[in-house]
Enzyme design. Structure first.
Site, PDB file in Angstrom:
ATOM      1  N   ASP A 192       0.878  -1.170   0.000  1.00 37.41           N
ATOM      2  CA  ASP A 192       0.000   0.000   0.000  1.00 37.41           C
ATOM      3  C   ASP A 192       0.918   1.223   0.000  1.00 37.41           C
ATOM      4  O   ASP A 192       1.602   1.505   0.985  1.00 37.41           O
ATOM      5  CB  ASP A 192      -0.905  -0.030   1.243  1.00 37.41           C
ATOM      6  CG  ASP A 192      -1.877   1.150   1.282  1.00 37.41           C
ATOM      7  OD1 ASP A 192      -1.586   2.186   0.648  1.00 37.41           O
ATOM      8  OD2 ASP A 192      -2.910   1.044   1.970  1.00 37.41           O
ATOM      9  N   LYS A 217      -6.948   9.719  -1.830  1.00 38.11           N
ATOM     10  CA  LYS A 217      -5.966  10.583  -1.161  1.00 38.11           C
ATOM     11  C   LYS A 217      -5.183  11.394  -2.192  1.00 38.11           C
ATOM     12  O   LYS A 217      -5.750  12.196  -2.895  1.00 38.11           O
ATOM     13  CB  LYS A 217      -5.089   9.709  -0.272  1.00 38.11           C
ATOM     14  CG  LYS A 217      -5.886   8.744   0.626  1.00 38.11           C
ATOM     15  CD  LYS A 217      -6.726   9.490   1.604  1.00 38.11           C
ATOM     16  CE  LYS A 217      -7.751   8.737   2.428  1.00 38.11           C
ATOM     17  NZ  LYS A 217      -7.876   7.338   2.472  1.00 38.11           N
TER      18      LYS A 217
HETATM   19  N1  PLP Z   1      -4.746   2.697   2.786  1.00 46.43           N
HETATM   20  C1  PLP Z   1      -4.359   3.755   3.516  1.00 46.43           C
HETATM   21  C2  PLP Z   1      -2.908   3.921   3.839  1.00 46.43           C
HETATM   22  C3  PLP Z   1      -5.298   4.672   3.985  1.00 46.43           C
HETATM   23  O1  PLP Z   1      -4.899   5.714   4.712  1.00 46.43           O
HETATM   24  C4  PLP Z   1      -6.672   4.458   3.683  1.00 46.43           C
HETATM   25  C5  PLP Z   1      -7.712   5.385   4.161  1.00 46.43           C
HETATM   26  O2  PLP Z   1      -7.464   6.278   4.940  1.00 46.43           O
HETATM   27  C6  PLP Z   1      -7.030   3.346   2.926  1.00 46.43           C
HETATM   28  C7  PLP Z   1      -6.040   2.483   2.480  1.00 46.43           C
HETATM   29  C8  PLP Z   1      -8.464   3.074   2.566  1.00 46.43           C
HETATM   30  O3  PLP Z   1      -8.861   3.911   1.538  1.00 46.43           O
HETATM   31  P1  PLP Z   1     -10.374   4.339   1.237  1.00 46.43           P
HETATM   32  O4  PLP Z   1     -10.812   5.215   2.379  1.00 46.43           O
HETATM   33  O5  PLP Z   1     -10.294   5.042  -0.073  1.00 46.43           O
HETATM   34  O6  PLP Z   1     -11.183   3.096   1.181  1.00 46.43           O
END
Ligand code: PLP
Length: 402
Positions: A192, A217
């Site tokens: 990620d 983001k």
């Molecule tokens: N990965 C990270 C590092 C995040 O900070 C977030 C959400 O804050 C996610 C995944 C999940 O993303 P989403 O809110 O678009 O589902």
């Protein structure tokens, strides 16, 4: 050939900023439209039933139904592939849809996932609450300790799941080393890379098999869309595409259009956010009401060396602990005037959260302690305001708590 692709024989591969602007969205030859349209259509019409069968079976190019694929969604997938250096990408309705779908596509009941301890709260909940019910075991290990990760592998481990930099601890893991350890055991590595963005880090070039983003983001960048992406080899994305079609978490065409637009300015936004975060982190480090600052760009960050080696910028995210525990952090966050107290990150506005009240609220105190999240921790997503205004805002808010 896309007019903006590197010409055959041209020595220099085009740069990332050029790819942000042009990749995936060439000028439409039939209309001359500079901007890819939103194909806000759930379905597509055919000449006759044989035509439908030819497209569904992959014999002919075409569109069938937007849950299977859509031209605007494919444009953003092409852009993300270019930015990540991936053979292919898939766009999802959220980061969590991307993460859960890729994992469900790659891991079966009876198999195991090794994941690092410091993770976004939603991913942690997926591993704690959902996967065990499906017969998928998850082993947590300290991602900054390669030997601990190696010890966690079992014969049935299928995926190593990493997040770097990690939310909200800002720990950075050695993607190359851990991917090598995983590959030696036939384990796939998923990273990620939401906090880093393709401007600062390329996990696939470091040896990872899959890179995922919460496109909500930095990729979209304007706090106005929820989105997710998966980038990998064609073989892996083909497997995930089938699951996306069945599980249904595909990106909506309008969200894809917003993401395409946001991505055009990704490199300029992130370069500025890198600089402002460094300045703000340096200011916070010298402030008497601040106990620890977690920013990989600071020389005393425990993972500074690996961040320097594997990232081309340290990112716009930082976190810090204030004096006075939860009350101190809460007083600080409530007094800000320029930065907003809001979950999420990566937008043009500076956002501050206390992870115990938001992203990591559903973890027990023991789980939070293990992940390195204290009650006094404040997470900051540095926006595009003048950094002097941010420093003034933070200074005034910190003055109120001591
Ligand atoms: N990965 C990270 C590092 C995040 O900070 C977030 C959400 O804050 C996610 C995944 C999940 O993303 P989403 O809110 O678009 O589902």
């Amino acid at each position: 050939m896309d007019k903006h692709e590197t010409r055959p024989g041209q020595a220099r591969k085009r740069g990332l900023s050029t790819a942000c602007v042009h990749a995936g969205n060439p000028v439409d030859p039939s209309t001359g439209a500079l901007v890819t349209p939103v194909f806000q259509s759930s379905t597509f019409a055919f000449k006759d039933p044989q035509h439908v069968v030819d497209v569904i079976s992959g014999k002919r190019e075409g569109n069938v139904y937007t849950r299977h694929g859509n031209p605007t969604v494919r444009a953003v997938e092409a852009k993300v592939s270019d930015l990540e250096g991936a053979a292919d990408s898939l766009a999802f309705s959220s980061g969590m849809a991307a993460i859960s779908t890729v994992l469900l596509a790659l891991v079966r009941s009876g198999e195991n996932v090794v994941a690092m301890e410091s993770l976004y709260g939603g991913t942690f909940e997926l591993f704690r609450d959902v996967f065990p019910r499906m017969g998928i075991s998850v082993t947590l290990a300290d991602g900054t300790d390669a030997e601990a990760v190696e010890r966690a592998f079992r014969p049935e481990t299928r995926v190593l799941y990493l997040e770097s930099p990690a939310n909200p601890t800002m720990r950075v893991v050695d993607i190359r080393r851990l991917s090598e350890l995983a590959r030696a055991r036939g384990v796939l590595t998923i990273v990620d890379s939401t906090f880093a963005t393709p401007v600062n880090q390329h996990p696939l070039a470091l040896g990872a098999d899959v890179v995922v983003h919460s496109g909500t983001k930095y990729l979209a960048g304007h706090s106005d869309v929820v989105a997710g992406t998966v980038s990998a080899s064609a073989e892996l994305t083909d497997a995930v595409r089938g699951f996306r079609k069945i599980l249904g978490g595909v990106m909506d065409p309008h969200a894809a259009w917003l993401l395409l637009r946001g991505l055009k300015t990704l490199s300029v936004r992130v370069e500025r956010q890198n600089r402002s975060a460094m300045e703000l982190a340096t200011f916070l480090k010298g402030h008497f009401a601040v106990e620890h600052v977690h920013y990989p760009g600071l020389a005393d960050h425990p993972d500074h060396k690996i961040a320097e080696a594997q990232m081309s910028g340290f990112g716009g995210m930082l976190s810090f602990e204030v004096k006075g525990g939860f009350n101190g952090a809460s007083g600080f966050a409530s007094s800000l005037r320029v930065a907003a107290l809001a979950p999420s990150l990566g937008g043009v506005e500076t956002l501050v959260t206390l992870p115990v009240t938001t992203s990591h609220y559903w973890l027990s105190p023991a789980e939070r302690a293990k992940a390195g999240i204290s009650d006094a921790l404040v997470r900051v997503s540095v926006g595009l305001e003048d950094v002097e205004d941010l420093i003034q805002d933070f200074e005034a808010a910190l003055a109120g708590i001591v």
